[in-house]
Design an enzyme around this catalytic site. Structure first.
Site, mmCIF file in Angstrom:
data_model
loop_
_atom_site.group_PDB
_atom_site.id
_atom_site.type_symbol
_atom_site.label_atom_id
_atom_site.label_comp_id
_atom_site.label_asym_id
_atom_site.label_seq_id
_atom_site.Cartn_x
_atom_site.Cartn_y
_atom_site.Cartn_z
ATOM 1 N N ARG A 21 -16.910 23.739 -3.354
ATOM 2 C CA ARG A 21 -16.218 25.030 -3.349
ATOM 3 C C ARG A 21 -14.719 24.811 -3.540
ATOM 4 O O ARG A 21 -14.174 23.827 -3.042
ATOM 5 C CB ARG A 21 -16.472 25.770 -2.034
ATOM 6 N N ARG A 52 -17.634 17.864 1.401
ATOM 7 C CA ARG A 52 -18.676 18.879 1.405
ATOM 8 C C ARG A 52 -19.154 19.207 -0.008
ATOM 9 O O ARG A 52 -18.355 19.424 -0.914
ATOM 10 C CB ARG A 52 -18.067 20.152 2.004
ATOM 11 N N ARG A 91 -3.947 24.543 3.707
ATOM 12 C CA ARG A 91 -4.475 25.157 4.931
ATOM 13 C C ARG A 91 -4.090 24.349 6.174
ATOM 14 O O ARG A 91 -3.744 24.919 7.205
ATOM 15 C CB ARG A 91 -6.005 25.288 4.842
ATOM 16 N N ARG A 119 -2.666 33.562 16.324
ATOM 17 C CA ARG A 119 -2.539 32.368 15.500
ATOM 18 C C ARG A 119 -1.109 31.818 15.563
ATOM 19 O O ARG A 119 -0.892 30.643 15.304
ATOM 20 C CB ARG A 119 -2.875 32.748 14.052
ATOM 21 N N LYS A 122 -14.959 24.630 14.805
ATOM 22 C CA LYS A 122 -14.692 25.867 15.543
ATOM 23 C C LYS A 122 -15.796 26.907 15.348
ATOM 24 O O LYS A 122 -16.191 27.581 16.292
ATOM 25 C CB LYS A 122 -13.339 26.419 15.072
#
Ligand SMILES: [Zn+2]
Length: 221
Positions: free
Chosen positions: A160, A127, A171, A88, A13
């Site tokens: 992270r 990541r 999430r 949202r 996004k």
């Protein structure tokens, strides 16, 4: 042209939002950026938003609506807006209907980036970042030459805290719970465009660009 873009963490996004802004000259309105700005300016409503964010919670609908409304109602540019992170929830979408009428800026299209959950998990939990030069790798999709260290200067890569599987699961759940009813609201208006976000940056961008050119009636280079 007014656009809402939505997609789970790892859907691409952010990348697509930047390209839409750059190519179509549209102003980006991100609820996340607005929260950060209000918190920095130390306003009353910013303090309220911070109260939730600090606990890892979503900012409630009424606080979010107030913050975005304030920004959008003083908006006087002609070229259109790209909404990112708002509405949202279904409650926010209903509230935004009143704002749309007031500013005479109905949402033309909702771009929904759809990515399979397994791939989202690989994109996010894989990541790794270099603390020295900030290069981002992915241990599954774009690994460094030597596992665990940066190609540029050999520093040890780190993950992270937001990118761990536990954090991501929270999430993704939040996203599913809130976003599906919001999308349903816009599906009834017939303006949701589902785009396969698993294909990689260039094919996804080609599809979005063609879609927006059609709506806008003006091809871009
Ligand atoms: Zn490095």
């Amino acid at each position: 042209m007014n656009i809402l873009i939505t997609g789970a963490p790892g859907s691409g996004k952010g990348t697509m939002s930047r390209r839409i802004m750059d190519t179509f000259g549209i102003t980006h309105i991100s609820s996340g950026d607005l929260f950060r700005q209000y918190i920095k300016e130390d306003t009353e409503i910013g303090a309220l938003a911070r109260h939730y964010i600090d606990q890892g919670l979503l900012v409630p609908d009424d606080v979010t609506i107030e913050i975005v409304k304030e920004r959008i109602l003083c908006f006087n540019e002609d070229q259109g807006i790209l909404l990112d992170g708002f509405p949202r929830t279904s409650i926010q979408a209903h509230a935004f209907y009143e704002i749309e009428k007031k500013i005479n800026r109905p949402i033309d299209v909702v771009i929904n980036l759809v990515v399979d959950k397994e791939l989202l998990i690989r994109r996010i939990t894989g990541r790794r970042m270099c603390p020295e030069c900030s290069t981002i790798y992915n241990i599954y999709l774009n690994p460094p030459r030597v596992p665990g260290v940066c190609d540029n200067e050999g520093r040890t890569l780190f993950q992270r805290p937001d990118d761990t599987l536990d954090a991501l699961s929270v999430r993704l759940n939040q996203y599913d719970i809130h976003t599906e009813p919001m999308l349903e609201y816009y599906r009834k208006r017939g303006i949701v465009k589902d785009i396969d976000g698993s294909l990689g940056v260039e094919p996804v961008w080609k599809e979005i660009k063609e879609l927006l050119e059609k709506i806008d009636g003006n091809p871009r280079d």
